[in-house]
Every structure is written in C-alpha cells, then in structure tokens.
Design an enzyme around this catalytic site. Structure first.
Site, PDB file in Angstrom:
ATOM      1  N   LYS A 195      50.032 -59.485   8.731  1.00 15.47           N
ATOM      2  CA  LYS A 195      51.229 -58.778   9.197  1.00 15.47           C
ATOM      3  C   LYS A 195      52.053 -58.285   8.011  1.00 15.47           C
ATOM      4  O   LYS A 195      52.413 -57.103   7.935  1.00 15.47           O
ATOM      5  CB  LYS A 195      52.094 -59.706  10.062  1.00 15.47           C
ATOM      6  N   ASP A 213      54.065 -58.236  15.001  1.00 13.30           N
ATOM      7  CA  ASP A 213      55.077 -59.297  14.999  1.00 13.30           C
ATOM      8  C   ASP A 213      55.286 -59.744  16.437  1.00 13.30           C
ATOM      9  O   ASP A 213      54.550 -59.343  17.346  1.00 13.30           O
ATOM     10  CB  ASP A 213      56.373 -58.821  14.337  1.00 13.30           C
TER      11      ASP A 213
END
Length: 328
Positions: A195, A213
């Site tokens: 991420k 997320d």
C-alpha cells in the site's frame, strides 16, 4: 223454601292442555336447527383455531429473507465498475493524495505515519518533523526519543519511530539517500508494504498503482468488485477490472468517496450521486435530508485534510496544529 231446582252454574273452563304431540315436534325442530347450525359452528371454530395457529407459527418463524440477487456476469461487473469510475471522476475532478509533501522522501515518511490516524493529523505533524529532519541522513541520525516526541500526535509513535529510523538508514546505506522508484525495492524498507509503495510510486514517480487502504477495500466490496478482505487480493481483483492507466486516480477517487460519502458505519446513501449503480444501496441512511447531514469535508462544508491543498481543491485547507501549551 223454593223447590225449583237451581240451574247448575257453568263450570270454569280449565286451561287447555298441550297435546302430547306438540312438545316432541318442537324438540325435533330444535334438534334439526341445532343439527344445521352444528356444522357451521364447528367449521367456524376450526377456522378460528387454524388462524390462531398460523399467527403463532408466523410469530415464531424467522422473517423470510429477500430473494437472493441473480449473480452478475463478469462482463456486467466490469461495465458497471468502469461506469462508477467515470461517475466518480465527474464528482471528484480534483481528487488528489491527501498527504502534504514536496518530494518522494516526505511522501514516504508521511504515508508510514498515516497508519491508524487521519491524513489531517499527519499533515499537522510533519512540518515540525521535516524542519528538523528533511533528508534520510538527518532522520537516521535523530535520537529515538527526539523522533518519538516529534511524531507523537500521530499515535503508535514508538513503532513508527522504529520504522522511520530503519527506512532512513536503509535509504542512506543501500540507495544513496534516494527513495527507489521500484516496488520490489520499496517493500524491502522497514515499515513499507504494498500500500505504502503504491502511494509513493503513483504520486511521486508516476508509476500506476492501486492503494488499498481501509476506505478502498470497503468500497471495492460494496461495489461488488471483490469479496476479498486481504489487501493484496483486493488489489489483484480490482487491477483485473480497470486498465493500468486508471489505477492511481481510481484509488484517489474511491478513497475520496469513502471519506466523504460512503462511510464505514453509516454511509450517506440518500445523498450519493452513484447510488443507482451501487449494489449495496440501502446499507446506510436513504433519507436525502438526513443523508446530507452525514457528508464530510468539502461536501459537508468542513475543512479538508491538507494544510496546502492543490489549487483546484474547492474546500477549505485544514487548520495547522495548535502550538503545545506552555509548561506552568
């Protein structure tokens, strides 16, 4: 004395006796009437009992579930997903990363700090941090206690301090003080996963990436793009739907929508412009007036998350952090 005999007086009429045949006749008629009524009464009683039994059973039985939706074909899923992306692009033409940064190192550090807190809190914290440690070399040289104090407002400051010191030393020692532009290299840094790497690659190097997320994962499942909970699997499912050139901006648009409209606990369904395309419509507030009160940031007339937002951002900048109170 009169010898004429008296005329006998008429005897009083005795009440007429009922004939012996009348009573049985009436009894027979009553029996016939009762016989006629009996079936109707029994039927009514049975009907009432049956109705009461049905009511009791209905009260005990669980509510019937709505019929399951017919599964969409793969083609339908892709078409609807891409249309949602186009609608989000019209809704958020100004979508952008909501972390303040001026270079790849600042973005990398800010993204690590953003775990378990808001981007606004990170943006309010990093000015002091980068004033003290603007480069990997400077940050790697900070005493842990000093770094902890600087990043304390973001929470989990001890774990984050360990990650920042580790990645700064790695950048200094292995990459010549520069943030690498490859996913394979970024994920070797302490505290950096896919991420964080995709955030840096997409926004500092122009390399397309999907940022999964908490907001992106939630909306990807609500939109029916994936059923996965694992971030890497969500990324893979979504990447198979959209062209690579859309990945970075898609991430911004979906995250924007998740923060402003499609909230975790109570999505503002009644104020959502893409509600007709959403298979999860109705999970949140559907009344338009009540839903509008749930909107956040610029859509709700509140400040955004960046202290220095892009020029085309239509909302207010976030306020800077209040200075620490002087010790008495």
């Amino acid at each position: 004395m009169n010898d004429t005999p008296e005329k006998p007086t008429a005897a009083k009429k005795a009440p007429a006796k009922r004939t012996t045949t009348e009573a049985p006749a009436k009894k027979t008629a009553a029996k016939k009437t009762a016989a006629k009524r009996a079936p109707a009464t029994k039927a009514a009683t049975k009907a009432v009992a049956k109705k009461a039994t049905a009511k009791a059973a209905a009260a005990k039985a669980p509510a019937k579930k709505a019929p399951a939706r017919k599964p969409e074909s793969r083609t339908a899923v892709v078409r609807r997903a891409r249309r949602i992306n186009r609608e989000l692009a019209e809704l958020y033409p100004y979508a952008h990363p909501e972390l303040d940064f001026t270079n790849s190192f600042e973005l990398l550090v800010a993204t690590v700090l953003s775990a378990q807190t808001t981007d606004m809190r990170v943006n309010q914290t990093t000015p002091r941090l980068f004033a003290v440690a603007p480069t990997p070399e400077d940050m790697a040289a900070l005493p842990p206690e000093k770094l902890e104090e600087l990043i304390r407002p973001t929470g989990f400051f001890r774990a984050k301090t360990k990650s920042l010191l580790g990645l700064s030393a790695a950048l200094r020692d292995r990459f010549g003080g520069e943030v690498p532009g490859r996913l394979e290299d970024l994920v070797t840094l302490p505290g950096v996963g896919r991420k964080t790497a995709n955030v840096v690659l997409g926004n500092a190097f122009g390399v397309p990436g999907i940022t999964v997320d908490t907001h992106f994962g939630r909306l990807a499942r609500r939109f029916g793009w994936t059923t996965q909970e694992d971030a890497d699997k969500v990324e893979a499912d979504v990447a198979a739907i959209f062209p690579k050139s859309e990945w970075t901006m898609l991430s911004h648009r979906v995250v924007f929508h998740g923060r402003r409209v499609c909230h975790s606990r109570k999505p503002a369904c009644g104020a959502c412009p893409i509600a007709p395309l959403c298979p999860s419509y109705g999970e949140g507030e559907t009344d338009p007036e009540k839903a509008r009160k749930l909107l956040k940031y610029e859509l709700g007339g509140q400040p955004g998350q960046r202290l220095k937002p892009p020029a085309d951002y239509p909302g207010q900048p976030a306020p800077p952090m209040a200075p620490p109170a002087a010790a008495s």
